[in-house]
Design a protein around this motif. Structure first.
Motif, PDB file in Angstrom:
ATOM      1  N   ASP A 128      -9.192  13.640 -13.179  1.00  0.00           N
ATOM      2  CA  ASP A 128      -9.169  13.211 -14.577  1.00  0.00           C
ATOM      3  C   ASP A 128     -10.434  12.422 -14.850  1.00  0.00           C
ATOM      4  O   ASP A 128     -10.583  11.279 -14.425  1.00  0.00           O
ATOM      5  N   ASN A 129     -11.383  13.045 -15.579  1.00  0.00           N
ATOM      6  CA  ASN A 129     -12.665  12.389 -15.827  1.00  0.00           C
ATOM      7  C   ASN A 129     -12.586  11.275 -16.862  1.00  0.00           C
ATOM      8  O   ASN A 129     -13.591  10.621 -17.155  1.00  0.00           O
ATOM      9  N   ARG A 130     -11.400  11.036 -17.407  1.00  0.00           N
ATOM     10  CA  ARG A 130     -11.243   9.913 -18.333  1.00  0.00           C
ATOM     11  C   ARG A 130     -11.135   8.587 -17.589  1.00  0.00           C
ATOM     12  O   ARG A 130     -11.221   7.520 -18.190  1.00  0.00           O
ATOM     13  N   ILE A 131     -10.907   8.657 -16.276  1.00  0.00           N
ATOM     14  CA  ILE A 131     -10.780   7.447 -15.460  1.00  0.00           C
ATOM     15  C   ILE A 131     -12.083   7.236 -14.697  1.00  0.00           C
ATOM     16  O   ILE A 131     -12.469   8.076 -13.869  1.00  0.00           O
ATOM     17  N   PRO A 132     -12.796   6.135 -14.935  1.00  0.00           N
ATOM     18  CA  PRO A 132     -14.075   5.900 -14.259  1.00  0.00           C
ATOM     19  C   PRO A 132     -13.916   5.872 -12.735  1.00  0.00           C
ATOM     20  O   PRO A 132     -12.924   5.345 -12.221  1.00  0.00           O
ATOM     21  N   PRO A 133     -14.878   6.438 -12.002  1.00  0.00           N
ATOM     22  CA  PRO A 133     -14.801   6.458 -10.527  1.00  0.00           C
ATOM     23  C   PRO A 133     -14.635   5.076  -9.911  1.00  0.00           C
ATOM     24  O   PRO A 133     -13.949   4.919  -8.906  1.00  0.00           O
ATOM     25  N   HIS A 134     -15.262   4.046 -10.531  1.00  0.00           N
ATOM     26  CA  HIS A 134     -15.180   2.714  -9.923  1.00  0.00           C
ATOM     27  C   HIS A 134     -13.755   2.162  -9.960  1.00  0.00           C
ATOM     28  O   HIS A 134     -13.385   1.330  -9.132  1.00  0.00           O
ATOM     29  N   VAL A 135     -12.950   2.623 -10.921  1.00  0.00           N
ATOM     30  CA  VAL A 135     -11.567   2.177 -11.002  1.00  0.00           C
ATOM     31  C   VAL A 135     -10.783   2.692  -9.800  1.00  0.00           C
ATOM     32  O   VAL A 135     -10.061   1.939  -9.130  1.00  0.00           O
ATOM     33  N   ILE A 136     -10.933   3.988  -9.522  1.00  0.00           N
ATOM     34  CA  ILE A 136     -10.231   4.584  -8.383  1.00  0.00           C
ATOM     35  C   ILE A 136     -10.739   3.980  -7.075  1.00  0.00           C
ATOM     36  O   ILE A 136      -9.954   3.716  -6.151  1.00  0.00           O
ATOM     37  N   GLN A 137     -12.040   3.718  -6.987  1.00  0.00           N
ATOM     38  CA  GLN A 137     -12.607   3.138  -5.775  1.00  0.00           C
ATOM     39  C   GLN A 137     -12.062   1.727  -5.541  1.00  0.00           C
ATOM     40  O   GLN A 137     -11.726   1.350  -4.405  1.00  0.00           O
ATOM     41  N   THR A 138     -11.939   0.946  -6.613  1.00  0.00           N
ATOM     42  CA  THR A 138     -11.390  -0.410  -6.500  1.00  0.00           C
ATOM     43  C   THR A 138      -9.935  -0.364  -6.054  1.00  0.00           C
ATOM     44  O   THR A 138      -9.509  -1.142  -5.187  1.00  0.00           O
ATOM     45  N   LEU A 139      -9.175   0.532  -6.664  1.00  0.00           N
ATOM     46  CA  LEU A 139      -7.774   0.669  -6.282  1.00  0.00           C
ATOM     47  C   LEU A 139      -7.628   1.135  -4.833  1.00  0.00           C
ATOM     48  O   LEU A 139      -6.690   0.736  -4.137  1.00  0.00           O
ATOM     49  N   TYR A 140      -8.567   1.975  -4.388  1.00  0.00           N
ATOM     50  CA  TYR A 140      -8.517   2.443  -2.998  1.00  0.00           C
ATOM     51  C   TYR A 140      -8.720   1.286  -2.017  1.00  0.00           C
ATOM     52  O   TYR A 140      -8.014   1.177  -1.004  1.00  0.00           O
ATOM     53  N   LYS A 141      -9.655   0.395  -2.331  1.00  0.00           N
ATOM     54  CA  LYS A 141      -9.888  -0.764  -1.463  1.00  0.00           C
ATOM     55  C   LYS A 141      -8.645  -1.644  -1.394  1.00  0.00           C
ATOM     56  O   LYS A 141      -8.269  -2.134  -0.317  1.00  0.00           O
ATOM     57  N   LYS A 166      -5.987   0.194   0.729  1.00  0.00           N
ATOM     58  CA  LYS A 166      -6.270   0.126   2.167  1.00  0.00           C
ATOM     59  C   LYS A 166      -5.940  -1.258   2.731  1.00  0.00           C
ATOM     60  O   LYS A 166      -5.334  -1.372   3.810  1.00  0.00           O
ATOM     61  N   LYS A 167      -6.316  -2.302   1.997  1.00  0.00           N
ATOM     62  CA  LYS A 167      -6.022  -3.664   2.434  1.00  0.00           C
ATOM     63  C   LYS A 167      -4.520  -3.884   2.522  1.00  0.00           C
ATOM     64  O   LYS A 167      -4.019  -4.504   3.470  1.00  0.00           O
ATOM     65  N   ASN A 168      -3.771  -3.369   1.538  1.00  0.00           N
ATOM     66  CA  ASN A 168      -2.322  -3.526   1.539  1.00  0.00           C
ATOM     67  C   ASN A 168      -1.681  -2.779   2.702  1.00  0.00           C
ATOM     68  O   ASN A 168      -0.707  -3.263   3.290  1.00  0.00           O
ATOM     69  N   THR A 169      -2.201  -1.605   3.033  1.00  0.00           N
ATOM     70  CA  THR A 169      -1.643  -0.832   4.150  1.00  0.00           C
ATOM     71  C   THR A 169      -1.747  -1.615   5.458  1.00  0.00           C
ATOM     72  O   THR A 169      -0.783  -1.672   6.238  1.00  0.00           O
ATOM     73  N   PHE A 170      -2.900  -2.252   5.683  1.00  0.00           N
ATOM     74  CA  PHE A 170      -3.058  -3.077   6.887  1.00  0.00           C
ATOM     75  C   PHE A 170      -2.091  -4.263   6.858  1.00  0.00           C
ATOM     76  O   PHE A 170      -1.517  -4.624   7.887  1.00  0.00           O
ATOM     77  N   GLN A 171      -1.913  -4.861   5.672  1.00  0.00           N
ATOM     78  CA  GLN A 171      -0.992  -5.981   5.538  1.00  0.00           C
ATOM     79  C   GLN A 171       0.441  -5.568   5.864  1.00  0.00           C
ATOM     80  O   GLN A 171       1.170  -6.282   6.569  1.00  0.00           O
ATOM     81  N   MET A 172       0.854  -4.396   5.387  1.00  0.00           N
ATOM     82  CA  MET A 172       2.214  -3.929   5.629  1.00  0.00           C
ATOM     83  C   MET A 172       2.432  -3.596   7.105  1.00  0.00           C
ATOM     84  O   MET A 172       3.516  -3.819   7.654  1.00  0.00           O
ATOM     85  N   LEU A 173       1.409  -3.067   7.757  1.00  0.00           N
ATOM     86  CA  LEU A 173       1.506  -2.806   9.194  1.00  0.00           C
ATOM     87  C   LEU A 173       1.615  -4.122   9.961  1.00  0.00           C
ATOM     88  O   LEU A 173       2.377  -4.233  10.939  1.00  0.00           O
ATOM     89  N   HIS A 174       0.844  -5.098   9.529  1.00  0.00           N
ATOM     90  CA  HIS A 174       0.879  -6.429  10.143  1.00  0.00           C
ATOM     91  C   HIS A 174       2.272  -7.047  10.006  1.00  0.00           C
ATOM     92  O   HIS A 174       2.851  -7.571  10.978  1.00  0.00           O
ATOM     93  N   LEU A 175       2.837  -6.958   8.817  1.00  0.00           N
ATOM     94  CA  LEU A 175       4.171  -7.493   8.578  1.00  0.00           C
ATOM     95  C   LEU A 175       5.245  -6.722   9.338  1.00  0.00           C
ATOM     96  O   LEU A 175       6.236  -7.307   9.794  1.00  0.00           O
ATOM     97  N   SER A 176       5.043  -5.420   9.494  1.00  0.00           N
ATOM     98  CA  SER A 176       6.019  -4.598  10.226  1.00  0.00           C
ATOM     99  C   SER A 176       6.126  -5.046  11.680  1.00  0.00           C
ATOM    100  O   SER A 176       7.227  -5.153  12.236  1.00  0.00           O
ATOM    101  N   GLY A 177       4.966  -5.321  12.283  1.00  0.00           N
ATOM    102  CA  GLY A 177       4.973  -5.791  13.667  1.00  0.00           C
ATOM    103  C   GLY A 177       5.666  -7.136  13.800  1.00  0.00           C
ATOM    104  O   GLY A 177       6.443  -7.361  14.737  1.00  0.00           O
ATOM    105  N   GLU A 178       5.401  -8.033  12.860  1.00  0.00           N
ATOM    106  CA  GLU A 178       6.029  -9.352  12.893  1.00  0.00           C
ATOM    107  C   GLU A 178       7.529  -9.248  12.623  1.00  0.00           C
ATOM    108  O   GLU A 178       8.333  -9.967  13.230  1.00  0.00           O
ATOM    109  N   MET A 179       7.904  -8.362  11.726  1.00  0.00           N
ATOM    110  CA  MET A 179       9.310  -8.151  11.411  1.00  0.00           C
ATOM    111  C   MET A 179      10.087  -7.729  12.657  1.00  0.00           C
ATOM    112  O   MET A 179      11.171  -8.245  12.938  1.00  0.00           O
ATOM    113  N   GLU A 180       9.520  -6.823  13.415  1.00  0.00           N
ATOM    114  CA  GLU A 180      10.173  -6.355  14.637  1.00  0.00           C
ATOM    115  C   GLU A 180      10.285  -7.484  15.661  1.00  0.00           C
ATOM    116  O   GLU A 180      11.319  -7.641  16.320  1.00  0.00           O
TER     117      GLU A 180
END
Length: 388
Positions: free
Chosen positions: A69-82, A85-99
């Motif tokens: 969808d070219n109506r959404i600027p590339p920098h928006v998707i890139q920011t959301l991707y960062k 990715k940061k949240n995925t690492f956080q959730m993995l970190h919390l999963s280990g602590e939860m166990e």
């Protein structure tokens, strides 16, 4: 359930309406069919701020990355991707602590249930990367509170200072916070699902209906699906639904289907029909949540509609919870959530002394009982001394 509740959505910004439109679009390929007028004069900085504030950026990114969808600027998707990715690492970190916490408590014969975090992300979304969590929330029996604290302190957690005058924590609070300075993990230890005077299930009832997660190799227990739905509804309502993430949880859970016969007795027993109605109205109006026949009965009457409209005042912005809860608007809203009986008990609790009284007037510990008759005067004194 038809969207005919007529709550006023005009107070929502164009950026928030676009965010909601993407959230409720199930087919990734159909995101491109979102109305063009929603993209006109969009402030993408505000859009990203809203996605972050409402903690829905993982789901937004997972949808946008699959569409061209070219109506959404590339920098928006890139920011959301960062952020994703940061949240995925956080959730993995919390999963280990939860166990680790689950294993520690279980081996020391302390039963615990995880209320939120990676365990419900896996259950609701099927993927821990699609939901955010800043901490771990666990529930234990109040009889295990001292032992649970000892266990957490033994593995490096530090306890937040809890004010305590005449055991005020039993009346004014329902959890205490611990923080691990090395792991940078916060854990909330609950002994009630909600604070007084809200009516909640006993721990043993929740334990009997518990489920075991398949996310970890060591067993991790969490709420049964009916208990989880009602907990998330009451939690979201108490916080004014100021994060759309909680409403998205409800949307995802209801899509999987619920048998009304299983949940109706719980709704009646714990007196949260009005809150269920509010959640259903908001989910229907904002996310077009589809529900099984019969759910619409919970939205009848004016109470649920009134508090649903009230919640839009908190949903529309990006204010912090502390700012929201200190406002007069929130105080009125919070009172409107309660039944007449709950309001009465809430009024009685106001007469129970707390740490503010001990700061206003210090008396020796053996004389702390004097705070009971003195409290009304101390409250009035603080109000008159408060700068305008």
């Amino acid at each position: 359930m038809e969207n005919n509740h007529s709550i006023d959505l005009s107070i929502l910004s164009k950026e928030l309406r676009l965010l909601l439109e993407i959230m409720k679009t199930e087919d990734y390929d159909s995101i491109g069919s979102v109305k063009n007028e929603l993209y006109i004069d969009i402030d993408w900085g505000i859009f990203i701020k809203l996605a972050r504030h409402h903690r829905v950026y993982p789901l937004i990114y997972s949808k946008l990355k699959k569409t061209d969808d070219n109506r959404i600027p590339p920098h928006v998707i890139q920011t959301l991707y960062k952020d994703f990715k940061k949240n995925t690492f956080q959730m993995l970190h919390l999963s280990g602590e939860m166990e680790q916490v689950s294993e520690l408590f279980t081996e020391n014969h302390v039963r615990l249930l995880f209320l939120k975090g990676p365990v419900i992300a896996a259950d609701i979304y099927g993927d821990i990367s699609l939901r955010t969590s800043k901490d771990l929330d666990v529930l234990i029996s109040i009889t295990d509170l001292k032992r649970a604290e000892e266990l957490l302190l033994s593995i490096g957690y530090e306890k937040e200072v809890v004010p305590n005058v005449l055991n005020e924590w039993k009346w004014w609070y329902h959890h205490v916070i611990y923080f691990h300075p090395q792991k940078k993990i916060q854990l909330e230890l609950h002994w009630r699902l909600q604070s007084l005077p809200m009516k909640v299930p006993k721990f043993y009832e929740l334990w009997e209906r518990k489920r075991v997660s398949t996310l970890t190799s060591y067993p991790v227990y969490f709420l049964g699906k009916e208990d989880l739905l009602l907990y998330l509804i009451s939690h979201g309502a108490r916080h004014g639904w100021f994060r759309l993430r909680w409403l998205l949880d409800i949307d995802q859970m209801l899509k999987k289907g619920f048998e009304l016969e299983d949940i109706k007795p719980l709704i009646s027993k714990y007196q949260n029909r009005k809150l269920v109605g509010q959640a259903l109205i908001l989910a229907s109006e904002l996310l077009e949540t589809r529900m099984n026949e019969g759910w619409g009965n919970f939205t009848e009457g004016t109470d649920s509609k009134k508090i649903a409209q009230y919640a839009l005042n908190f949903i529309k912005g990006t204010e912090s919870l502390e700012s929201i809860m200190s406002s007069e608007c929130y105080k009125d809203y919070s009172l409107s959530l309660k039944s007449k009986l709950q309001r009465f008990f809430n009024f009685l609790i106001l007469f129970y002394p707390n740490s503010a009284d001990s700061v206003t007037l210090r008396v020796p510990k053996p004389l702390h009982f004097l705070y009971f008759p003195l409290r009304p005067f101390l409250v009035v004194w603080r109000k008159t001394r408060k700068p305008s």
